[in-house]
Design a protein around this motif. Structure first.
Motif, PDB file in Angstrom:
ATOM      1  N   ILE A 288       0.828  -1.216   0.000  1.00 19.06           N
ATOM      2  CA  ILE A 288       0.000   0.000   0.000  1.00 19.06           C
ATOM      3  C   ILE A 288       0.860   1.262   0.000  1.00 19.06           C
ATOM      4  O   ILE A 288       0.614   2.202  -0.767  1.00 19.06           O
ATOM      5  CB  ILE A 288      -0.941  -0.007   1.228  1.00 19.06           C
ATOM      6  N   ILE A 289       1.892   1.287   0.818  1.00 18.22           N
ATOM      7  CA  ILE A 289       2.696   2.504   0.966  1.00 18.22           C
ATOM      8  C   ILE A 289       3.631   2.711  -0.222  1.00 18.22           C
ATOM      9  O   ILE A 289       3.825   3.851  -0.677  1.00 18.22           O
ATOM     10  CB  ILE A 289       3.515   2.446   2.278  1.00 18.22           C
ATOM     11  N   GLU A 290       4.190   1.636  -0.775  1.00 18.85           N
ATOM     12  CA  GLU A 290       5.223   1.763  -1.807  1.00 18.85           C
ATOM     13  C   GLU A 290       4.723   1.477  -3.226  1.00 18.85           C
ATOM     14  O   GLU A 290       5.521   1.483  -4.161  1.00 18.85           O
ATOM     15  CB  GLU A 290       6.394   0.819  -1.486  1.00 18.85           C
ATOM     16  N   ARG A 291       3.418   1.247  -3.391  1.00 17.95           N
ATOM     17  CA  ARG A 291       2.916   0.845  -4.716  1.00 17.95           C
ATOM     18  C   ARG A 291       3.218   1.880  -5.788  1.00 17.95           C
ATOM     19  O   ARG A 291       3.547   1.522  -6.934  1.00 17.95           O
ATOM     20  CB  ARG A 291       1.392   0.612  -4.649  1.00 17.95           C
ATOM     21  N   ASN A 292       3.126   3.143  -5.465  1.00 24.94           N
ATOM     22  CA  ASN A 292       3.328   4.195  -6.473  1.00 24.94           C
ATOM     23  C   ASN A 292       4.726   4.801  -6.447  1.00 24.94           C
ATOM     24  O   ASN A 292       4.986   5.796  -7.119  1.00 24.94           O
ATOM     25  CB  ASN A 292       2.284   5.305  -6.282  1.00 24.94           C
ATOM     26  N   THR A 293       5.616   4.206  -5.656  1.00 19.81           N
ATOM     27  CA  THR A 293       6.987   4.731  -5.590  1.00 19.81           C
ATOM     28  C   THR A 293       7.984   3.634  -5.974  1.00 19.81           C
ATOM     29  O   THR A 293       8.284   3.448  -7.144  1.00 19.81           O
ATOM     30  CB  THR A 293       7.280   5.274  -4.185  1.00 19.81           C
ATOM     31  N   SER A 294       8.489   2.890  -4.997  1.00 21.18           N
ATOM     32  CA  SER A 294       9.521   1.890  -5.284  1.00 21.18           C
ATOM     33  C   SER A 294       8.982   0.679  -6.032  1.00 21.18           C
ATOM     34  O   SER A 294       9.757  -0.082  -6.614  1.00 21.18           O
ATOM     35  CB  SER A 294      10.187   1.433  -3.976  1.00 21.18           C
ATOM     36  N   LEU A 295       7.666   0.476  -6.041  1.00 22.36           N
ATOM     37  CA  LEU A 295       7.079  -0.678  -6.721  1.00 22.36           C
ATOM     38  C   LEU A 295       6.430  -0.323  -8.057  1.00 22.36           C
ATOM     39  O   LEU A 295       5.823  -1.195  -8.694  1.00 22.36           O
ATOM     40  CB  LEU A 295       6.009  -1.340  -5.818  1.00 22.36           C
ATOM     41  N   GLN A 296       6.554   0.909  -8.489  1.00 19.26           N
ATOM     42  CA  GLN A 296       5.834   1.340  -9.681  1.00 19.26           C
ATOM     43  C   GLN A 296       6.343   0.679 -10.970  1.00 19.26           C
ATOM     44  O   GLN A 296       5.616   0.602 -11.960  1.00 19.26           O
ATOM     45  CB  GLN A 296       5.905   2.862  -9.825  1.00 19.26           C
TER      46      GLN A 296
ATOM     47  N   ALA B 241      17.300   2.657   0.384  1.00 19.72           N
ATOM     48  CA  ALA B 241      17.580   4.086   0.597  1.00 19.72           C
ATOM     49  C   ALA B 241      16.444   4.959   0.068  1.00 19.72           C
ATOM     50  O   ALA B 241      16.290   6.103   0.493  1.00 19.72           O
ATOM     51  CB  ALA B 241      18.893   4.468  -0.078  1.00 19.72           C
ATOM     52  N   GLY B 242      15.628   4.419  -0.849  1.00 12.94           N
ATOM     53  CA  GLY B 242      14.540   5.197  -1.420  1.00 12.94           C
ATOM     54  C   GLY B 242      13.192   4.941  -0.787  1.00 12.94           C
ATOM     55  O   GLY B 242      12.170   5.498  -1.242  1.00 12.94           O
ATOM     56  N   LEU B 243      13.122   4.125   0.254  1.00 12.43           N
ATOM     57  CA  LEU B 243      11.843   3.837   0.900  1.00 12.43           C
ATOM     58  C   LEU B 243      11.402   4.989   1.788  1.00 12.43           C
ATOM     59  O   LEU B 243      12.227   5.761   2.298  1.00 12.43           O
ATOM     60  CB  LEU B 243      11.952   2.559   1.738  1.00 12.43           C
ATOM     61  N   SER B 244      10.106   5.091   2.003  1.00 15.07           N
ATOM     62  CA  SER B 244       9.558   6.150   2.852  1.00 15.07           C
ATOM     63  C   SER B 244       9.904   5.885   4.311  1.00 15.07           C
ATOM     64  O   SER B 244      10.201   4.746   4.699  1.00 15.07           O
ATOM     65  CB  SER B 244       8.041   6.231   2.693  1.00 15.07           C
ATOM     66  N   GLN B 245       9.832   6.938   5.120  1.00 20.47           N
ATOM     67  CA  GLN B 245      10.138   6.788   6.543  1.00 20.47           C
ATOM     68  C   GLN B 245       9.134   5.871   7.231  1.00 20.47           C
ATOM     69  O   GLN B 245       9.488   5.116   8.138  1.00 20.47           O
ATOM     70  CB  GLN B 245      10.163   8.160   7.213  1.00 20.47           C
ATOM     71  N   ALA B 246       7.873   5.925   6.804  1.00 21.32           N
ATOM     72  CA  ALA B 246       6.852   5.060   7.399  1.00 21.32           C
ATOM     73  C   ALA B 246       7.184   3.588   7.157  1.00 21.32           C
ATOM     74  O   ALA B 246       7.063   2.748   8.060  1.00 21.32           O
ATOM     75  CB  ALA B 246       5.481   5.401   6.820  1.00 21.32           C
TER      76      ALA B 246
END
Length: 603
Positions: free
Chosen positions: A406-414, A443-448
Motif C-alpha cells: 500500500i505505501i510503496e505501490r506508487n513509488t519503489s514498486l511502480q 535508501a529510497g523507501l519512505s520513513q513510514a
C-alpha cells in the motif's frame, strides 16, 4: 578350534594388552591432535595461499598421510577393545569411514594409484585427480568433524552451562572465520582485519550486513568460507559437533546430555534424535531449495558454466534457509534484473520462512511420527508453541506485505506489475523477519515503511531457528500479558492454556535488555556519525541486533568504531541478550526467602 578356546585365547590377549592400554590410548590422543593440526594447517595453506606445484603435491601427501594415521589409530583401538565387533557396531559411522580409507589404501598398493582415479583413467576419462583431491579434502573435513564430535562428548567436564558454551562457541567461530577471510586467496584485493571480522560476524550470526561487496571483493573460495560460516552459525556449531558425537558411543554422560538438552530444547532422553532431525531437516530443505532455484533462474541471468549455476543455487539456498541474506550479485537482488525474478524471490522467501519458523515447529509439522499421531488421533493438534510461532509469523508476514504494497505501490514498486509488486512486497516482508535479502533500494523507501520494517526486524523469527530478533513467542507473550493486565485477569492465557509467570518474566527481561542495547548502540552510532539521519542509524542497529542484514546503504561508510558497535549487536542478537546475561552473571545461590511486599505505584 572351538568357540570356547577362541574366547580363552582372546581373553589372554586382552589381559596382556590391558596393562599398557591407558598409555597407548593417551599416546594416540596426543598423536591425533598433532596430526589433525598438521593436516588442518596443510588444508589452510593449500586453499589460502597461491599454489606452487611442489607445495601443492606436499599438502595432498600430508592429508593422505593423516588418513593412514587415522586408519592405524582405529585398528589399534579395535585391537585393544575387549569386544572388537561390538565396538565397531557401536561406532558404525567411524567404522564405515575407516573401511573406505582401508579400501583406498589397499587399492593404491595393488594398482599403484587411487582406485577411483585408476578406474576413470581406464575407461577413457583422464584428469580425475583434481576431483579426487577435492573429494579427499571433503572426506578429511568429515573425519575432522568426527574427531571434534568425540572431543565434544567431554564438554560435561567443564563447568560451563548452556549459555556460556553457546556464547564461547560463537566467539570461536567468528574469530576462526575472520582468520580464514584474511588469507590471500579469499579476497580479490586484500582486506583489513576489521572488515574481515565484520564479515565473519555477519556470516556466523547469519545477519548479512556487509562492509564489502561480497560478489566483487571475495573470490569463490571466500564465498565458500562465508557459506560454511553461515551454515555453522545458522544451525549452531555446537549442534554440528554434537551431531557427530551422537555416532560415538561415549557421548552419553548425564551432564553432557543435560547441556545438549538446553541447547536444542529437547527432552534429555530425546537429545540425539532431535539433533539428527535438526541436521536432516536443514540439509533436506536446503537441497530442495537449491533444486527449485536451479529451475527458477530467469533466462537473462547468465552463468559461465553449469558448475557455477549449481554453486549459486547451493549458496543462495544455504543463505536463504539460514536467514543470512548474503547474495552473489553486486547489489544483492536489486541489479541484474534479479528484482524481476519473481520465482526466485518466492523460493528464497519459502526458505527464509521455514528457516525462521524454528526446528521444533518443523518437526511438529513434518515429522512422520507426529503426522501419524494426528491422523490416528483426530483431536491431536500442533503443540501450543507451534501454533503461536505459526500464527504470529503468518500474521506478521501478511501485515508487512499489505503495508509495503500500500505505501510503496506508487513509488519503489511502480516499475512492477500488480503481481510483481505483490511478490516483491511479500518477499520484503518475509526478509524483514531476519533474512536480509532485498529486491528494492532501501535508501529510497519512505520513513513510514522503514519504521514498520524496524518493528518487523525487532520481533524477528521464532525460537530454536536460524533467525534472530526477540522472537515471535516473546512478542505473543508480551501482547497477551498486556491484554490480561488491562482486563484485570490474574492469569495470562493463550489457546486455552495458562502461561507461567516465569515465562512472562523472561519475556519482559528480553524486551528490557534488547531495548537498552538498541538505545545505547544507536546513541553511540549517532555520536560517532552525526551527519547520518538517526532513523537510518536506528535501522542499521535493529537490523544488526535482529540479525536481519537489511541496510539503507550506510554500513560501508561507517567508521571503525561504529563497525565494532554493530559487530557486538550482531553477536548479542544471535545468541540472545538473556543468554549473554545468564552467561556473564552468577546465579543466585539461595532463593527460598521472601522480603515484605513493597507498595509501588505504577503508571
Amino acid at each position: 578350534m572351538g568357540k570356547g578356546k577362541i574366547n580363552r585365547i582372546r581373553e589372554a590377549i586382552n589381559v596382556r594388552l590391558y596393562t599398557h592400554k591407558s598409555y597407548v590410548t593417551f599416546g594416540l590422543q596426543v598423536l591425533s591432535t598433532l596430526v589433525s593440526i598438521m593436516a588442518i594447517a596443510a588444508l589452510i595453506y593449500y586453499h589460502g595461499f597461491p599454489k606452487t606445484a611442489p607445495y601443492h603435491s606436499l599438502m595432498i601427501k600430508i592429508i593422505e598421510a593423516s588418513f593412514v594415521f587415522y586408519l592405524l589409530k582405529f585398528i589399534v583401538k579395535v585391537v585393544y577393545e575387549f569386544h572388537p565387533v561390538d565396538y565397531m557396531l557401536a561406532n558404525w559411522f567411524e567404522t564405515f569411514i575407516m573401511l573406505t580409507i582401508f579400501i583406498d589404501v589397499l587399492g593404491f598398493l595393488i594398482l599403484g594409484g587411487h582406485p577411483i582415479v585408476v578406474f576413470f583413467e581406464r575407461i577413457g576419462m583422464p584428469g580425475m585427480s583434481d576431483y579426487y583431491n577435492m573429494f579427499i579434502q571433503l572426506y578429511f573435513l568429515m573425519i575432522l568433524l568426527m574427531e571434534i564430535g568425540k572431543v565434544s562428548s567431554r564438554i560435561g567436564i567443564f563447568r560451563l552451562g548452556p549459555s556460556g558454551l553457546l556464547s564461547l562457541s560463537f566467539i570461536f567461530l567468528i574469530l576462526s572465520g575472520s582468520g580464514f577471510l584474511m588469507l590471500p586467496e579469499m579476497t580479490t584485493h586484500g582486506i583489513r582485519y576489521i572488515d574481515a571480522l565484520f564479515t565473519s560476524t555477519s556470516a556466523c550470526c547469519v545477519t548479512g550486513l556487509t562492509v564489502k561487496n561480497v560478489a566483487m571483493d571475495f573470490t569463490t573460495k571466500g564465498h565458500t568460507v562465508i557459506m560454511f560460516l553461515v551454515q555453522f552459525g545458522g544451525i549452531n556449531i555446537i549442534s554440528f559437533a554434537t551431531f557427530f558425537a551422537t555416532f560415538y558411543k561415549n557421548a552419553s554422560g548425564l551432564r553432557y546430555q543435560s547441556i545438549m538438552k538446553d541447547i536444542v530444547s529437547s527432552d534429555i532422553s530425546d537429545t540425539r534424535s532431535t539433533l539428527r532431525k535438526v541436521i536432516l531437516f536443514s540439509f533436506t530443505i536446503e537441497l530442495i531449495g537449491a533444486a527449485l532455484l536451479f529451475l527458477s533462474w530467469p533466462n537473462y541471468v547468465y552463468f559461465n558454466s553449469l558448475g557455477q549455476k549449481i554453486y549459486y543455487c547451493v549458496f543462495h539456498a544455504v543463505s536463504g534457509f539460514n536467514n543470512a541474506g548474503f547474495a552473489l550479485f553486486s547489489n544483492n537482488l536489486v541489479d541484474g534484473g534479479m528484482r524481476f525474478a519473481y520465482n526466485v524471490q518466492l523460493v528464497i522467501a519459502a526458505l527464509i520462512f521455514f528457516g525462521g519458523i524454528g526446528f521444533l515447529v518443523l518437526e511438529d509439522l513434518f515429522s512422520w511420527k507426529r503426522i501419524r499421531e494426528r491422523h490416528r488421533i483426530k483431536w491431536k493438534r500442533l503443540t501450543i508453541h507451534s501454533r503461536i510461532a505459526l500464527y504470529y509469523s503468518i500474521g506478521l508476514v501478511i501485515a508487512g506485505t499489505l503495508f509495503f504494497f500500500i505505501i510503496e505501490r506508487n513509488t519503489s514498486l511502480q516499475e512492477h506489475s500488480a503481481y510483481g509488486a505483490f511478490v516483491v512486497s511479500l518477499f520484503q516482508s518475509v526478509t524483514c523477519r531476519t533474512a536480509g535479502f532485498n529486491s528494492v533500494n532501501f535508501a529510497g523507501l519512505s520513513q513510514a515503511t522503514l519504521l514498520f520494517m524496524i518493528f518487523l526486524m525487532y520481533v524477528g523469527a521464532s525460537p530454536v531457528s536460524t533467525g534472530g530478533g526477540i522472537k515471535t513467542t516473546t512478542f505473543a507473550v508480551i501482547i497477551k500479558s498486556a491484554i490480561a493486565t488491562i482486563r484485570g485477569k490474574k492469569n495470562v492465557e493463550i489457546f486455552r492454556h495458562n502461561i507461567s509467570f516465569e515465562t512472562i518474566d523472561k519475556a519482559y527481561s528480553i524486551i528490557l535488555f534488547s531495548v537498552i542495547l538498541i538505545f545505547t548502540s544507536t546513541l553511540l552510532l549517532t555520536l560517532s556519525n552525526p551527519h547520518i539521519p538517526v532513523l537510518h542509524l536506528l535501522f542499521e542497529e535493529v537490523s544488526a541486533f535482529g540479525t536481519v542484514g537489511l541496510s539503507v546503504g550506510i554500513t560501508p561508510t561507517l567508521n571503525d568504531f561504529s563497525k565494532y558497535i554493530l559487530i557486538a549487536s550482531m553477536y548479542i542478537g544471535r545468541i540472545g541478550p538473556l543468554t549473554l546475561a545468564i552467561a556473564v552473571t552468577s546465579r543466585a545461590m539461595y532463593t527460598k526467602y521472601k522480603y515484605p511486599n513493597a507498595q509501588v505505584i505504577i503508571g
